[in-house]
Structure formats: C-alpha cells, structure tokens
Design an enzyme around this catalytic site. Sequence first.
Site, mmCIF file in Angstrom:
data_model
loop_
_atom_site.group_PDB
_atom_site.id
_atom_site.type_symbol
_atom_site.label_atom_id
_atom_site.label_comp_id
_atom_site.label_asym_id
_atom_site.label_seq_id
_atom_site.Cartn_x
_atom_site.Cartn_y
_atom_site.Cartn_z
ATOM 1 N N TRP A 130 24.633 -50.826 -36.431
ATOM 2 C CA TRP A 130 25.608 -50.045 -35.499
ATOM 3 C C TRP A 130 26.226 -51.330 -35.155
ATOM 4 O O TRP A 130 25.243 -52.187 -34.441
ATOM 5 C CB TRP A 130 24.323 -49.576 -35.279
ATOM 6 C CG TRP A 130 24.754 -48.530 -34.066
ATOM 7 C CD1 TRP A 130 26.031 -47.712 -33.499
ATOM 8 C CD2 TRP A 130 23.825 -48.930 -33.104
ATOM 9 N NE1 TRP A 130 25.647 -47.561 -32.598
ATOM 10 C CE2 TRP A 130 24.488 -47.986 -31.629
ATOM 11 C CE3 TRP A 130 22.409 -49.163 -32.474
ATOM 12 C CZ2 TRP A 130 23.826 -47.535 -30.485
ATOM 13 C CZ3 TRP A 130 21.632 -48.813 -31.015
ATOM 14 C CH2 TRP A 130 22.981 -48.457 -30.360
ATOM 15 N N ASP A 211 14.624 -48.804 -37.892
ATOM 16 C CA ASP A 211 15.061 -48.076 -36.372
ATOM 17 C C ASP A 211 15.458 -46.449 -37.543
ATOM 18 O O ASP A 211 15.484 -46.619 -38.089
ATOM 19 C CB ASP A 211 16.613 -49.015 -36.404
ATOM 20 C CG ASP A 211 17.140 -48.159 -35.498
ATOM 21 O OD1 ASP A 211 16.812 -47.011 -35.209
ATOM 22 O OD2 ASP A 211 18.648 -48.576 -34.993
ATOM 23 N N LYS A 246 20.164 -37.168 -32.332
ATOM 24 C CA LYS A 246 20.422 -36.685 -33.365
ATOM 25 C C LYS A 246 19.821 -35.169 -33.542
ATOM 26 O O LYS A 246 20.325 -34.334 -34.537
ATOM 27 C CB LYS A 246 20.660 -37.323 -34.904
ATOM 28 C CG LYS A 246 20.975 -39.116 -34.196
ATOM 29 C CD LYS A 246 22.587 -39.044 -33.771
ATOM 30 C CE LYS A 246 22.671 -40.200 -32.646
ATOM 31 N NZ LYS A 246 23.958 -40.644 -33.135
HETATM 32 C C1 LMR Z 1 27.095 -44.237 -32.768
HETATM 33 O O1 LMR Z 1 26.086 -44.678 -34.095
HETATM 34 O O2 LMR Z 1 28.075 -43.070 -33.192
HETATM 35 C C2 LMR Z 1 25.777 -42.944 -32.107
HETATM 36 O O3 LMR Z 1 24.936 -43.984 -32.649
HETATM 37 C C3 LMR Z 1 25.988 -43.237 -30.662
HETATM 38 C C4 LMR Z 1 25.739 -44.808 -29.963
HETATM 39 O O4 LMR Z 1 25.688 -44.508 -28.800
HETATM 40 O O5 LMR Z 1 26.772 -45.510 -30.433
#
Ligand code: LMR
Length: 396
Positions: A130, A211, A246
Amino acid sequence: MFESAPLNPPDSIFGLIEQFKKDENPLKINLSVGVYQDESGTTPVMQCVRLAEEKLLAGHGTKSYLPIDGAPAYNQAIGKLILGESLYDSPSVHSVSAQTPGGTVSLRLAGELLRRVFNVNTVWMSNPTWANHPKIYGAAGLEVKKYDYLDEQGTGLDFDRILESLRHAQPNEAVLLHTVCHNPTGVDPTIEQWKVLGEFIKERQLFPIFDFAYQGFGESLDADAFPIRNFIESGGEALVCNSFSKNFGLYAERVGGISAISPNAETAAAMLSQIKLTIRTMYSNPPLHGGAIVNTVLHDSELRKLWTSELTEIRQRILELREKFVAAMQARVPEKNFEYINRQRGMFSYSGLTPEQVERLKSEYSIYILGSGRINVAGINSENLDRLCDAIASVV
Ligand code: LMR
C-alpha cells in the site's frame, strides 16, 4: 517564514480522487481508491450501520471524552473478532486493544511503539505494498526495507522469494504483513505458507505487525483471521492493526484498533500502558461515533447477523465482478490469460497495466486506475464494464 516549504506532490491515491471529481466526462470511471461501490456506483451506508445509528440517537448519549484507549466493550469486541471467542478466552492468550481513528493511525502507533519501547529501527514490508505504508513508517522514524512478494509475471505469489528476502532481516526488526486481501495485489499466501512464515518470524525474532484492513473480504470473518490466529496459537506475540473502514463501510468515521497479543498477562498489561502513553501524546483519545456504531452492531445479535450477511453480499458481488471482468477481457484479448484475476482476493487486482497504459486510460477514456496498475474491482458495474474493457483492450 514559510517560504522555504517545498511543494509536496499530491498523494498517489487521494490525488487521483481529486482529478476524478474534476473530470467532466459523464462516462468517467473511478477504479482508484479502495472504496466499495454498489451497482449504482455509490458507496452505500450499510443497513446495520443505519439501524445502529438510530439506536444511538434514541439513547441518552454523552459526548464526554472516551478513555484514552476507547470504550472497553468495543475493545473487547475487536479482540474477539480478531482472535475468535475460544482463542480470546484461552488462559494462555492475553489480548489488549485500543480504539484508533482508522487503520492508518493504528499502523503509525505500532511504529511509534516499536521504535520508542523496543528500539526497533527497521520495518520490512512487501514489494509492492500500500503506497501509504512506507510513508507511515518513515514518519514514525523507522527505516523501510522491502521483501520480494510477486512472481516473475507479477500476478501471483513467489513464496520462496519472500523468505529469501526476509533472511536478511535481523532480530529486533519488524515485519509488516497483510493479513488478507493484499493491497495492492489481491495475492495472499496459502494456509501452509502462513504456517511456515509464522515459524520463520518467530525463529528470527522479528516483530510482526498484522495489517488487518479487509477482514471478511477474503473468505469469511473467521477464515480471514487465520494468519493471526495460527501465529498466536503457536505461542507468538503480535501487534494487530485493524480497520472498520471497509468491512463496515465506515470510511469517513475513522474507526479501527490496535491490539497487542501475548501469552503473558503482565506483558499484555504493560503493552496496553505503552499504547495508551503513545495515544495520549498523539491524539489524546479516540473519536466517539464510529466506535459506538461498531460496538452497537457487534453487541446486538440481530444487527450482527445483518452485518455478516451484508458483508457476505459485498464479498460475493466482488467475486462475480471479477468473473465478469475476466470473461469480458478474455473475449477482447483472447491471446492473454486473465484467470489470475479470479484467483486474487478482496477489492484489488494487480492488472499488469503499465504506468503509460494507465495514463492513456485516464487521458483518453477518463478511467482512473493507480499508476501501479492496481484496479479497484469494486468500482466495476454492469453499466461501465464494456466501456472499461474496450478501453483496456485498446491500450494493452
Ligand atoms: C486504498 O488503498 O485505496 C485505501 O486503503 C484508501 C487509502 O487510504 O489509501
């Protein structure tokens, strides 16, 4: 005074939402941020949430401060949700939790805690991960190192490469694990691989941070918790960062939690005291509303049943969308095999689209996908499917 502040580029995920909002093309498609959208393209408020809010409104509430770690009943509920009743109640498992404003804060807290209390200076995370993970841990003062994750094609897991990279990790370093529905790839280890990884982490004396942002999006609420439960059952200690953005659709309420789990009661109590100290200096105590909604749903058997069935519906719809997307792409580009998209789980699919192709989709078709090629499958619907697939077929 502020003249020397450099301009920071827009966030790679939230910056795209801004661009999408400004785009005047009525046929624009948003597959960027990880937010669930229903068939009509809206992000609905779940029925269980509406009913819980009605209940809260009717009650004689107060807006006085919550404790530093949030409401005790909420914290107990998240412990049980993560571990399951029997493990939570086991005399050899001691779990403490604190309510946090979303998963992001929880992750940051974990970093602050590890650095300040245990002198952890490095955290290992998957490559890719992420986009916010490295920033969060960089901001917490940790050095970020990456472990390989995907196979050569970039669409499936290469478990040996994970272990190979993590062999370079030193004792007292941290490792960040996506418990289920890996973001951005949708590619998860198998049960057997999780068992091996769990043992590896214990042997190497690494601090695991799980996570857990997508509980219920993989297979089920219980099955998705396997990596954590297995690790704890075999005597491990872990930090778990969970989010209800989510699985409750409570994105804007900012509600999640941090849990520390240990076989030792005194250790767990000390960890809670350290978590509270960290919270007190960062935001003092959590906001009320989101946690109260989750608490109400999880402690009311009817609402909880409704939540579970709504979540199941969401999960199944995403699976159907994957199938439709694969079939539609296969029809347009028969020489390429898209089956891997059906094997990935959760909201995201790592499409394999290059940054140039993603850019063309945006500028020529008003289709918004992350530069990494991550597609939010939950943004597809029967109305936009053909247009989306025609456009992708034209750029690949
Ligand atoms: C994402 O990966 O799009 C979500 O978890 C929202 C974010 O905060 O980035």
